[in-house]
Scaffold this motif. Structure first.
Motif, mmCIF file in Angstrom:
data_model
loop_
_atom_site.group_PDB
_atom_site.id
_atom_site.type_symbol
_atom_site.label_atom_id
_atom_site.label_comp_id
_atom_site.label_asym_id
_atom_site.label_seq_id
_atom_site.Cartn_x
_atom_site.Cartn_y
_atom_site.Cartn_z
ATOM 1 N N ILE A 1 0.845 -1.196 0.000
ATOM 2 C CA ILE A 1 0.000 0.000 0.000
ATOM 3 C C ILE A 1 0.881 1.247 0.000
ATOM 4 C CG2 ILE A 1 -1.601 1.378 1.403
ATOM 5 C CD1 ILE A 1 -3.071 -0.886 0.231
ATOM 6 N N LYS A 2 0.598 2.172 -0.908
ATOM 7 C CA LYS A 2 1.381 3.414 -0.953
ATOM 8 C C LYS A 2 0.995 4.339 0.199
ATOM 9 C CE LYS A 2 2.271 3.476 -5.950
ATOM 10 N NZ LYS A 2 3.719 3.201 -5.838
ATOM 11 N N TYR A 3 -0.314 4.538 0.395
ATOM 12 C CA TYR A 3 -0.799 5.398 1.475
ATOM 13 C C TYR A 3 -1.986 4.697 2.144
ATOM 14 C CZ TYR A 3 1.827 8.769 -1.299
ATOM 15 O OH TYR A 3 2.818 9.402 -2.013
ATOM 16 N N PRO A 4 -1.903 4.424 3.450
ATOM 17 C CA PRO A 4 -2.960 3.676 4.140
ATOM 18 C C PRO A 4 -4.368 4.256 3.963
ATOM 19 C CG PRO A 4 -1.045 3.883 5.555
ATOM 20 C CD PRO A 4 -0.788 4.754 4.366
ATOM 21 N N LEU A 5 -4.482 5.587 3.934
ATOM 22 C CA LEU A 5 -5.821 6.201 3.856
ATOM 23 C C LEU A 5 -6.231 6.562 2.435
ATOM 24 C CD1 LEU A 5 -5.901 8.537 6.994
ATOM 25 C CD2 LEU A 5 -6.722 6.197 6.754
ATOM 26 N N GLU A 6 -5.455 6.135 1.445
ATOM 27 C CA GLU A 6 -5.830 6.405 0.054
ATOM 28 C C GLU A 6 -7.207 5.810 -0.233
ATOM 29 O OE1 GLU A 6 -5.455 8.501 -2.532
ATOM 30 O OE2 GLU A 6 -3.419 7.770 -2.992
ATOM 31 N N GLU B 1 4.444 -1.613 -18.923
ATOM 32 C CA GLU B 1 5.356 -2.649 -18.449
ATOM 33 C C GLU B 1 5.983 -2.324 -17.097
ATOM 34 O OE1 GLU B 1 8.192 -3.081 -21.551
ATOM 35 O OE2 GLU B 1 6.739 -3.865 -23.014
ATOM 36 N N VAL B 2 5.633 -1.193 -16.498
ATOM 37 C CA VAL B 2 6.231 -0.817 -15.223
ATOM 38 C C VAL B 2 5.922 -1.874 -14.165
ATOM 39 C CG1 VAL B 2 4.209 0.564 -14.546
ATOM 40 C CG2 VAL B 2 6.423 1.004 -13.494
ATOM 41 N N GLN B 3 6.972 -2.279 -13.454
ATOM 42 C CA GLN B 3 6.821 -3.322 -12.435
ATOM 43 C C GLN B 3 6.389 -2.675 -11.125
ATOM 44 O OE1 GLN B 3 7.105 -6.723 -13.115
ATOM 45 N NE2 GLN B 3 7.144 -5.861 -15.185
ATOM 46 N N ASP B 4 5.118 -2.769 -10.858
ATOM 47 C CA ASP B 4 4.543 -2.151 -9.659
ATOM 48 C C ASP B 4 3.295 -2.928 -9.262
ATOM 49 O OD1 ASP B 4 4.636 0.824 -8.157
ATOM 50 O OD2 ASP B 4 2.648 -0.101 -8.219
ATOM 51 N N PRO B 5 3.072 -3.153 -7.965
ATOM 52 C CA PRO B 5 1.892 -3.907 -7.511
ATOM 53 C C PRO B 5 0.570 -3.299 -7.967
ATOM 54 C CG PRO B 5 3.451 -3.652 -5.712
ATOM 55 C CD PRO B 5 3.931 -2.779 -6.825
ATOM 56 N N TYR B 6 0.579 -2.003 -8.265
ATOM 57 C CA TYR B 6 -0.663 -1.349 -8.690
ATOM 58 C C TYR B 6 -0.925 -1.476 -10.191
ATOM 59 C CZ TYR B 6 -1.448 0.885 -4.151
ATOM 60 O OH TYR B 6 -1.715 1.122 -2.815
ATOM 61 N N ASN B 7 0.041 -1.873 -10.956
ATOM 62 C CA ASN B 7 -0.104 -1.955 -12.410
ATOM 63 C C ASN B 7 -0.890 -3.212 -12.775
ATOM 64 O OD1 ASN B 7 0.061 -1.988 -15.176
ATOM 65 N ND2 ASN B 7 2.296 -2.014 -15.279
ATOM 66 N N VAL C 1 0.031 -7.294 -13.055
ATOM 67 C CA VAL C 1 -0.429 -8.027 -11.878
ATOM 68 C C VAL C 1 -1.921 -8.310 -12.020
ATOM 69 C CG1 VAL C 1 -0.697 -7.991 -9.376
ATOM 70 C CG2 VAL C 1 1.305 -6.925 -10.428
ATOM 71 N N LYS C 2 -2.302 -9.568 -11.854
ATOM 72 C CA LYS C 2 -3.713 -9.939 -11.969
ATOM 73 C C LYS C 2 -4.484 -9.536 -10.709
ATOM 74 C CE LYS C 2 -2.906 -13.885 -15.034
ATOM 75 N NZ LYS C 2 -3.034 -15.349 -15.195
ATOM 76 N N GLY C 3 -5.792 -9.385 -10.887
ATOM 77 C CA GLY C 3 -6.654 -9.043 -9.770
ATOM 78 C C GLY C 3 -6.666 -7.553 -9.487
ATOM 79 N N LEU C 4 -7.298 -7.203 -8.392
ATOM 80 C CA LEU C 4 -7.360 -5.800 -7.987
ATOM 81 C C LEU C 4 -5.995 -5.345 -7.480
ATOM 82 C CD1 LEU C 4 -10.730 -5.781 -5.971
ATOM 83 C CD2 LEU C 4 -10.360 -4.864 -8.271
ATOM 84 N N PRO C 5 -5.715 -4.044 -7.553
ATOM 85 C CA PRO C 5 -4.476 -3.530 -6.965
ATOM 86 C C PRO C 5 -4.527 -3.660 -5.444
ATOM 87 C CG PRO C 5 -5.869 -1.729 -7.717
ATOM 88 C CD PRO C 5 -6.502 -2.985 -8.213
ATOM 89 N N PRO C 6 -3.419 -3.402 -4.756
ATOM 90 C CA PRO C 6 -3.381 -3.577 -3.294
ATOM 91 C C PRO C 6 -4.380 -2.716 -2.542
ATOM 92 C CG PRO C 6 -1.172 -3.324 -4.187
ATOM 93 C CD PRO C 6 -2.118 -3.005 -5.301
ATOM 94 N N GLY C 7 -4.742 -1.575 -3.116
ATOM 95 C CA GLY C 7 -5.676 -0.679 -2.449
ATOM 96 C C GLY C 7 -6.258 0.321 -3.427
ATOM 97 N N PRO C 8 -7.128 1.192 -2.961
ATOM 98 C CA PRO C 8 -7.733 2.203 -3.830
ATOM 99 C C PRO C 8 -6.684 3.095 -4.479
ATOM 100 C CG PRO C 8 -8.882 2.082 -1.730
ATOM 101 C CD PRO C 8 -7.631 1.285 -1.574
#
Length: 374
Positions: free
Chosen positions: A195-200, A306-312, A316-323
């Protein structure tokens, strides 16, 4: 006794009577003067007393006091309750003021009132069943904003800098405290290491009234979280039945919010995402790429995908880590009640109209038809 003697006696009596009249007049004048002075002093005191009674008890108070107005309460008992709770200075003055303004139809209920409220604000609250105060200013938070964008708006409207705002919402102790205050919406999911920001995504889009010139960053953030909690409460039963979390809901809704245009059918876009999730197909939504990059672009390049990031969601399959932003009620509703389709692809044309299809070949044709020349 001769005539002259009688005249002398009568003359002396007349002189004595005149003296008595003068004395009486002087006494009356003195008494009248004293009464006048007392009246003037008294009237000033009364005027001051009434004027002060019409003012808020403490104009600078930020404390709210819970006041219970039982069903069937009359104006007199309501006024006495307000005085007992320290909300008004004088029950009789409040009663007379309300009657003078033809206000007497008040609603029973539990009110969160303040000593800083004027009599007019109190009357409006008791009439409508809501706490009514004239805000010093408001902060409008639109849908689809990131935490940093919200911080910039807060900086423009208050004395809280963007840096101070972000420092507060990123602070671990702040998150611990807020999780304790809002256990139904803030869970351990916001502490995911990716998560980049908990309250995002957790500060609800709305127009917020503030009743003090310089609210603290804590007040601003908690005011917005109060709105989030209030707006998400109706969905808690659904989430429990579906074995889903608030974090999942806000994450999904944020994708719809960022994909939306003025003419977007959120329910149909939601169905596309659901269909992709069902077959383990990447969501491939451009807003997640931009969020991963941490910058705004008018156009996402192939190299960006192609950027390697959990939000991309291209890698990455499925929803991103957070909003990736906050989401409005229409996007949240679309997650809960999506359209029933078999679509897997969509694109928005230059006018913002969306075109859906269930095959990649048709999707390529839509690209050539609606986006050629880009």
């Amino acid at each position: 006794m001769g005539k002259d003697s009688k005249k002398d006696v009568m003359f002396e009596k007349m002189i004595e009577q005149k003296k008595e009249v003068k004395i009486v007049r002087r006494i009356v004048f003195a008494i009248a003067l004293v009464v006048l002075i007392i009246g003037l002093v008294g009237s000033r005191a009364v005027y001051k007393y009434i004027t002060e009674s019409l003012q808020p008890v403490d104009p600078d108070s930020e404390e709210t006091i819970e006041v219970e107005i039982p069903i069937g309460s009359g104006l007199s008992s309501i006024a006495e309750t307000l005085e007992d709770e320290g909300i008004i200075r004088n029950a009789k003055i409040f009663k007379y003021y309300a009657k003078f303004n033809n206000e007497s139809q008040f609603q029973a209920g539990t009110y969160a009132l303040s000593k800083s409220m004027t009599l007019d604000e109190l009357i409006q609250s008791l009439k409508t069943g809501k706490v009514y105060r004239e805000p010093v200013f408001t902060i409008a938070i639109p849908e689809g904003l990131t935490l940093k964008q919200i911080a910039k708006i807060v900086e423009k409207k208050t004395s809280i800098t963007e840096q101070a705002f972000m420092s507060y919402v990123e602070d671990e102790k702040t998150i611990d405290d807020l999780m304790g205050k809002y256990p139904n919406i803030l869970t351990d999911e916001i502490r995911n290491e990716n998560i980049k920001y908990p309250l995002e995504g957790y500060l609800f889009p709305a127009t917020y009234p503030f009743y003090e010139e310089n609210p603290s960053v804590e007040t601003v953030v908690e005011t917005m979280l109060d709105a989030t909690a209030a707006n998400l409460t109706p969905y808690l039963t659904y989430l429990q039945e579906q074995e889903k979390s608030v974090h999942w809901l806000l994450t999904f809704a944020s994708l719809l919010e960022r994909e939306a245009t003025a003419k977007t059918d959120r329910e149909t876009i939601a169905s596309v995402f659901y269909n992709r999730l069902d077959i383990d197909m990447p969501l491939q939504t451009d807003p997640t790429v931009l969020y991963a990059l941490g910058e705004h672009k008018d156009r996402v390049l192939y190299s960006d995908l192609e950027v390697q990031d959990p939000y991309n969601t291209y890698v990455v399959k499925g929803l991103p880590p957070g909003p990736i932003s906050n989401a409005g009620k229409s996007s949240i509703d679309a997650v809960v009640e999506p359209s029933d389709t078999d679509y897997l692809y969509f694109l928005a044309d230059k006018e913002g109209n969306n075109h859906f299809t269930n095959s990649y070949e048709e999707h390529l044709k839509n690209q050539a038809k609606y986006l050629s020349g880009d």
